[in-house]
Design an enzyme around this catalytic site. Sequence first.
Site, PDB file in Angstrom:
ATOM      1  CG  LEU A  23       8.830   2.364  -6.351  1.00  0.00           C
ATOM      2  CD1 LEU A  23       8.671   1.688  -4.996  1.00  0.00           C
ATOM      3  CD2 LEU A  23       7.537   2.257  -7.137  1.00  0.00           C
ATOM      4  N   GLY A  24       9.724   7.037  -7.011  1.00  0.00           N
ATOM      5  CA  GLY A  24       9.239   8.403  -6.828  1.00  0.00           C
ATOM      6  C   GLY A  24       8.663   8.657  -5.446  1.00  0.00           C
ATOM      7  CE1 TYR A  25       4.017  12.263  -5.734  1.00  0.00           C
ATOM      8  CE2 TYR A  25       4.457  10.336  -7.098  1.00  0.00           C
ATOM      9  CZ  TYR A  25       3.845  11.565  -6.912  1.00  0.00           C
ATOM     10  OH  TYR A  25       3.084  12.101  -7.912  1.00  0.00           O
ATOM     11  CE1 TYR A  72      -7.002   3.367  -0.521  1.00  0.00           C
ATOM     12  CE2 TYR A  72      -4.607   3.497  -0.346  1.00  0.00           C
ATOM     13  CZ  TYR A  72      -5.740   2.874  -0.819  1.00  0.00           C
ATOM     14  OH  TYR A  72      -5.627   1.734  -1.579  1.00  0.00           O
ATOM     15  CB  CYS A  79     -20.896  -0.380 -19.117  1.00  0.00           C
ATOM     16  SG  CYS A  79     -20.121   1.210 -18.731  1.00  0.00           S
ATOM     17  CD  GLU A 129      -3.016  -0.673  -0.104  1.00  0.00           C
ATOM     18  OE1 GLU A 129      -3.082   0.495  -0.540  1.00  0.00           O
ATOM     19  OE2 GLU A 129      -3.661  -1.604  -0.607  1.00  0.00           O
ATOM     20  CB  CYS A 137     -15.514   1.058 -13.371  1.00  0.00           C
ATOM     21  SG  CYS A 137     -16.524   2.564 -13.312  1.00  0.00           S
ATOM     22  CB  THR A 158       3.253  16.077  -7.644  1.00  0.00           C
ATOM     23  OG1 THR A 158       3.753  14.763  -7.392  1.00  0.00           O
ATOM     24  CG2 THR A 158       1.757  16.099  -7.372  1.00  0.00           C
ATOM     25  CG  ASP A 188      -8.136   2.985  -5.070  1.00  0.00           C
ATOM     26  OD1 ASP A 188      -9.359   3.009  -5.346  1.00  0.00           O
ATOM     27  OD2 ASP A 188      -7.367   2.102  -5.501  1.00  0.00           O
ATOM     28  CB  THR A 218       3.455   4.002  -7.727  1.00  0.00           C
ATOM     29  OG1 THR A 218       4.149   5.046  -7.043  1.00  0.00           O
ATOM     30  CG2 THR A 218       4.409   3.372  -8.721  1.00  0.00           C
TER      31      THR A 218
END
Length: 375
Positions: free
Chosen positions: A102-104, A141, A218, A59, A211, A316, A159, A65
Amino acid sequence: MAPQDQTRKAVQAASGDSSIAAPLLAWYDAHHRNLPWRVTPDAFARGTRPDPYLIWLSEVMLQQTTVEAVKAYFRTFIEKWPTVEALASAPAEDVMKAWAGLGYYSRARNLKACADLVARQGGRFPDTEAGLKALPGIGAYTAAAIAAIAFDRPAAVVDGNVERVISRLYSIETPLSEAKPEIRALVERLVPQARPGDFAQAMMDLGATICTPRRPRCMLCPVREDCSAILAGDPERFPVRLPKDDKPLRRGAAFVAERDDGAILLRKRPDKGLLGGMTEVPTTAWTARVDGATTEDAAPFPADWRRAGRISHVFTHFALELEVFHAHIEGDAPGGHFWSLAHEISGEALPTVMKKVIEAAIPGATKKQRPQRPH
């Protein structure tokens, strides 16, 4: 039945007059994604329970990502550090190196801090949202996701995929940026007491595979009869979004110094701030708010700097363009810098933007290389 009555019926159904949980879980049982951290519905029914460490790790990695990007990193982490105690005992620099790309990067620092704390507390993760939110790097979250998936708690896991599903299910006209509290409240009403963890994963899988943002499938949706956006005939209109502001463009320069043996001069960024704790080549003083110098005159030391191109990277909140300069130098590394040998570059904690810079100057330098054997 008039179209407005059909829409009202669908909204009432989604609001609790009937439950989407049963058809959604039946669909999930048959069509769930196989993910390396996931316990399948069959295994769960036989008594296998998710490992909270693996759920937490996945998570944290999945924040901002994609699943496909995370899989390889996840496998690398659990091979190196199969338990939270193993991760806690790892040097922070090794964790940052494994995270590179992976960033952040604040997530990686928080990951290590959280592992350290959980290990000190006996290696057991709290099994409630409140307890999980008290840990470093775990927000609302992530706490809900771990509580639901790892401990089967009835938590509202929301999410981006779930936001899209709910926005369409209810035809929510409020722009998504303002509708988040409403969406969370609706999810809370839909979460079943039985199999809430599977329900959370089913909602995410539904958004990821059926979705979808464009061309949702659908006709294959297990809850299509309760979806007011389908009945209204325009699912892709949801979620409603406000126009995006253009990201500011920042500029700067980066300097790739190479030794004759292929070693590259690197330095570590400050632990706090953008790309905190990661490794970089010397650059000018650009930030998210101000430009840096863009010419070779701003190099950190004299050398025969040659222009090697320009790279672009999108963060970002801003976009960045760096002019890349390359030079061959010899001697000891200047203060605050170090030489990384050619076969070690791929293992350094280089963020993607720095890999782009080095590749512009020395193509192939950041790819894995075997150490040269002495003659």
